[in-house]
Enzyme design. Structure first.
Site, PDB file in Angstrom:
ATOM      1  N   TYR A 311       0.838  -1.191   0.000  1.00 19.53           N
ATOM      2  CA  TYR A 311       0.000   0.000   0.000  1.00 19.53           C
ATOM      3  C   TYR A 311       0.876   1.245   0.000  1.00 19.53           C
ATOM      4  CZ  TYR A 311      -3.337   3.457   1.870  1.00 19.53           C
ATOM      5  OH  TYR A 311      -4.112   4.571   2.080  1.00 19.53           O
ATOM      6  N   CYS A 312       0.592   2.175  -0.936  1.00 23.91           N
ATOM      7  CA  CYS A 312       1.303   3.445  -1.013  1.00 23.91           C
ATOM      8  C   CYS A 312       2.805   3.199  -1.173  1.00 23.91           C
ATOM      9  CB  CYS A 312       0.969   4.297   0.207  1.00 23.91           C
ATOM     10  SG  CYS A 312       1.596   5.998   0.128  1.00 23.91           S
ATOM     11  N   LEU A 313       3.653   3.787  -0.337  1.00 27.15           N
ATOM     12  CA  LEU A 313       5.089   3.570  -0.458  1.00 27.15           C
ATOM     13  C   LEU A 313       5.461   2.114  -0.255  1.00 27.15           C
ATOM     14  CD1 LEU A 313       6.668   6.641   1.366  1.00 27.15           C
ATOM     15  CD2 LEU A 313       6.220   6.304  -1.052  1.00 27.15           C
ATOM     16  N   GLY A 315       3.819  -0.290  -1.487  1.00 26.65           N
ATOM     17  CA  GLY A 315       3.670  -0.883  -2.808  1.00 26.65           C
ATOM     18  C   GLY A 315       4.851  -0.570  -3.709  1.00 26.65           C
ATOM     19  N   LEU A 346      -1.544  -1.184  -4.140  1.00 25.38           N
ATOM     20  CA  LEU A 346      -2.711  -0.402  -3.757  1.00 25.38           C
ATOM     21  C   LEU A 346      -2.317   1.070  -3.641  1.00 25.38           C
ATOM     22  CD1 LEU A 346      -3.954  -2.787  -0.905  1.00 25.38           C
ATOM     23  CD2 LEU A 346      -4.213  -3.038  -3.390  1.00 25.38           C
TER      24      LEU A 346
END
Length: 587
Positions: A311-313, A315, A346
């Protein structure tokens, strides 16, 4: 800090003098940074100069803009003398009184100024970055000067003050005092009625910490079904915030929902760094975050292939790990790692050429100033990071909140998401410098130049199927930027676009009202489809995207179910949510 440019002062007196001067300049910059709100005055001056010089050398455009300003002023006078109400879609001016005199002319003038400055900052010949900066800064000034921030001249404030005989102003003063006390590390005089504490009200899905290193804890959640999918799910959250964004209250916990669907779920909980962690780099986050914990999952699950999600960083980091594992030769110690069954990203960027609002103020000068600020203490504080986000979205996160808290006397309605958002973490100096330079400034990952263990990786080496999620109102990872992964990988890729923003779009549990998403899968060999036309062939679905993802995970596994896995007693270090999630350092 950008260690690639640090002079070696150990053997050369001239280099030693250069290093000493650089250190002194760094301290000067860090001391002066608060005067500029943490922004580089050089970056601001360059952007303004670029705009002013191009305006001065385009007399026809300057004349057109002057005529436009004059026409807008005449329209405002006409509005003041009884013109039609202005656009009512602006959430700052929802109160009915804004459509009446004398407030309607103010709204008209505000919108006219915003339109004029959007036009005036788009001059031919300016660099794209300076155009974005000048437009952004003009919007910041206009937001600050908006009639919505007029205090007692605000019609809703006037009405509330009359109704409560000034009680709202008393409550506003108390809200301001409590905000100051929280900033000083003191308990508020009026604590919120509902607390959201990790392990008590949030992050309560039953689990155990089964592995720990200096940078992360690995949590395995207890099964809620008799049998589970053979392939476990391993989630890598962003290290900017605490992991429990994905394990909030029981009704909106992603990990709990996945466990209820019959998945063995693991998630990382990142250590909150302090001064002693200043030299941790992105390679440490990769090895101690992703690879070491992936090896632990392999031992716990007998080498089963793993569905990895970031998720975010998290990812972005996971995509780097997947590319490193997929390249010829893999990574050192890769033989002990279980294979990846799939990769899910994500709201995670892999191409930073167009990072949206997050990139507006990121350039060489700004990154150098951030490095100087971090050099003093060895990290970027959670307060500094939160301040950056607030500055980027000052209309919603500063001015609107101040209006409601200080003038209307409304206390923030507590929620699990707001509590999580306030639970900030730090970032080590070297890691954050590397992230800004390698990703934002150099875009090394998208260009196949990002090094892992001394060798560059290419996302094109990834052969696992990918599930990628973008969110429509994402200001952190704009969905069109996330979408660019289509040009970086060749395999099967299912892209989902869901409504809402960076956090609310991901924390979108089944049953959440007004949620919808669209799905389209690209098979290997399919032609390129640009994001503007992607929706033409996408399947629109009502409701949360979680069931779509869960069905995709099941379809891309072996289809086997095994007896539910419980954490082995010999591996259990403590109960979830673990110890790292409680680390909270005063900034």
């Amino acid at each position: 800090m950008d260690t690639t440019s640090t002079p070696d002062a150990s053997t050369d007196p001239e280099q030693a003098a250069r290093a000493a001067a650089q250190a002194l300049d760094s301290r000067f910059h860090a001391a002066a940074a608060p005067l500029w709100g943490g922004l580089s005055p050089i970056s601001l001056a360059l952007a303004f100069t670029d705009w002013a010089l191009h305006l001065a050398t385009q007399p026809a455009q300057a004349a057109r803009l002057a005529a436009g300003a004059q026409q807008a002023a005449l329209q405002c006078w006409g509005q003041a003398l009884g013109g039609a109400p202005d656009d009512t879609r602006d959430p700052r001016f929802r109160h009915p009184a804004w459509q009446q005199w004398p407030w309607a002319p103010m709204v008209h003038a505000q919108h006219a100024a915003e339109r004029w400055w959007a036009d005036a900052t788009a001059l031919r010949g300016m660099t794209a970055h300076h155009q974005e900066m000048t437009r952004f800064l003009a919007r910041q000034w206009l937001d600050m000067l908006s009639p919505a921030n007029a205090g007692l001249a605000h019609p809703e404030v006037l009405q509330r003050t009359a109704e409560r005989l000034g009680g709202n102003l008393v409550d506003g003063a108390l809200n301001a005092l409590d905000a100051w006390r929280r900033d000083q590390g003191l308990a508020p005089l009026r604590p919120p009625a509902q607390a959201y504490r990790p392990g008590v009200e949030v992050a309560v899905t039953p689990g155990r910490v089964v592995h720990r290193n200096a940078l992360s804890e690995l949590i395995q959640y207890l099964p809620l079904t008799a049998n589970v999918q053979a392939e476990p799910v391993f989630i890598v959250p962003s290290w900017i915030m605490k992991y429990y964004i994905l394990d909030l209250s029981p009704h909106n916990s992603m990990v709990r929902w996945l466990v209820e669907q019959g998945h063995t779920v693991y998630i990382l909980s990142w250590h909150n760094p302090d001064e002693s962690d200043a030299l941790l780099g992105l390679e440490d986050y990769l090895e101690q975050g992703v690879l070491d914990n992936l090896a632990a999952i392999g031992r716990l699950c007998g080498g089963q292939p793993v569905h990895a999600a970031g998720y975010c960083l998290g990812g972005t980091l996971l995509s780097i790990a997947a590319a490193a594992l997929a390249r010829p030769g893999g990574v050192a110690g890769g033989a002990a790692l279980p294979p990846l069954a799939s990769v899910s990203l994500l709201a995670a960027e892999t191409d930073f050429a167009e990072p949206g609002e997050m990139g507006v103020l990121i350039d060489e000068s700004q990154v150098a100033l951030i490095e100087d600020m971090m050099a003093e203490r060895g990290f970027l504080s959670g307060r500094q990071m939160a301040g950056s986000f607030a500055y980027l979205h000052s209309r919603e996160l500063v001015w609107s909140q101040r209006l409601r808290a200080l003038w209307l006397g409304e206390a923030d309605a507590p929620s699990d998401l707001m509590a999580w958002n306030a639970d900030t973490t730090r970032m080590p100096a070297v890691m954050h410098s590397e992230y800004l330079r390698r990703c934002y400034l150099r875009n090394e990952l998208a260009e196949g130049r990002y090094p892992v263990q001394g060798r560059p990786v290419s996302l094109g080496d990834i052969r696992q199927p990918l599930f990628v999620v973008g969110t429509e109102q994402d200001h952190v990872s704009p969905w069109k930027s996330v979408y660019k992964i289509h040009r970086l990988v060749d395999g099967e890729l299912s892209f989902v676009l869901t409504n809402a923003g960076h956090n609310a779009g991901i924390v979108s549990e089944p049953g959440h009202p007004r949620r919808h998403h669209a799905l389209r899968t690209r098979a290997p060999g399919d032609p390129w489809v640009d994001p503007e036309h992607w929706a033409d062939g996408a399947e629109r679905r009502e409701g949360s995207w979680w069931p779509t993802w869960q069905a995709w995970l099941t379809a891309h596994g072996s289809g086997r179910r095994v007896k539910a896995r419980t954490p082995p007693v010999e591996s259990v270090l403590c109960d979830a949510p673990g110890t790292y999630v409680h680390e909270c350092h005063a900034d």
